[in-house]
Design an enzyme around this catalytic site. Structure first.
Site, short mmCIF file in Angstrom:
data_model
loop_
_atom_site.label_atom_id
_atom_site.label_comp_id
_atom_site.label_asym_id
_atom_site.label_seq_id
_atom_site.Cartn_x
_atom_site.Cartn_y
_atom_site.Cartn_z
N ASP A 1 0.83 -1.20 0.00
CA ASP A 1 0.00 0.00 0.00
C ASP A 1 0.87 1.26 0.00
O ASP A 1 0.64 2.20 -0.76
CB ASP A 1 -0.92 -0.02 1.22
CG ASP A 1 -1.79 1.22 1.32
OD1 ASP A 1 -2.60 1.44 0.40
OD2 ASP A 1 -1.67 1.96 2.30
N GLU B 1 -1.98 -5.43 -3.47
CA GLU B 1 -1.03 -4.66 -2.68
C GLU B 1 0.07 -5.57 -2.13
O GLU B 1 1.25 -5.20 -2.12
CB GLU B 1 -1.75 -3.97 -1.52
CG GLU B 1 -2.63 -2.80 -1.94
CD GLU B 1 -3.41 -2.21 -0.79
OE1 GLU B 1 -3.66 -1.00 -0.83
OE2 GLU B 1 -3.76 -2.95 0.16
#
EC number: 3.1.26.3
Length: 223
Positions: free
Chosen positions: A44, A116
């Site tokens: 992320d 992610e």
């Protein structure tokens, strides 16, 4: 479940340590000693940096506020789930039987988290340049028109203009609840007009939930 070689071909990167890739694809529902949550956290942050850098270079005359809106339109669950679908990640995720039977392989939240995590895994093994190469390629495939008019939909402003003109009032957005871990909080927002609830939406930020609630309200008004 398909062979990981297929995923690596779609990704454009072959892992030396396939255990790292397996970890990135392991959902916590499996109850194994490891899951992809830590790699998701890393990925992320990496994607936030890469997309920010990409926009900074692409839009040299765009101000900070508009670049932030563009980044928010690209760094979110929906966007990452789209890129995960392009890679067919859902076919490779390790899930519990119950989660798989509950449509887990198609859930945007699971796909986004796994995407992610895979980006985090690539970063750990190959570094930022390789992740940037993969991420930018996927961005430009999934979003061939990366500009303000195509990506940033300001539903709140559009709704407010309509309600002020037709009803003489502005929408009120109320936080119903927030839930989830600190690094992955979700917010439920209710939209009210003249003290009457018109719509609700849940998203990873209050602003995104407000925009989604405004979009739903606009769609209801068109009917």
């Amino acid at each position: 479940m398909k062979d990981l070689e297929n995923l690596q071909k779609l990704l454009g990167y072959e892992f030396e340590n396939t255990k790292l890739l397996n970890e990135a694809l392991t959902h916590k529902s499996t109850k194994l000693p490891y899951s992809n949550e830590r790699l998701e956290f890393l990925g992320d942050a990496v994607m936030d940096l890469i997309v920010g850098e990409y926009l900074f270079k692409k839009f040299s005359k765009t101000n900070e506020g508009d670049m932030s809106k563009l980044r928010a339109a690209l760094v979110n669950e929906k966007s990452f789930a789209n890129m995960a679908r392009h890679l067919q990640i859902g076919e490779f995720i390790h899930l519990s039987t119950a989660e798989a039977n509950n449509g887990g392989r198609e859930k945007a939240s699971l796909l986004s988290d796994a995407f992610e995590a895979v980006m985090g895994a690539v970063y750990l093994e190959a570094g930022l340049d390789k992740v940037r190469e993969i991420a930018v390629r996927l961005l430009e495939i999934c979003y061939p028109k990366i500009d303000f008019s195509h990506l940033v939909k300001d539903y709140k402003t559009a709704l407010q203009e309509i309600t002020q003109a037709s009803l003489g009032t502005t929408p009120i957005y109320e936080l119903v609840r927030s839930f989830g871990p600190d690094h992955k909080k979700e917010f439920e927002i209710a939209l009210l007009l003249n003290d009457k609830e018109i719509s609700r939406a849940i998203a990873n930020s209050k602003k995104e939930a407000q925009q989604m609630a405004a979009k739903i309200a606009l769609e209801k008004m068109k009917k």
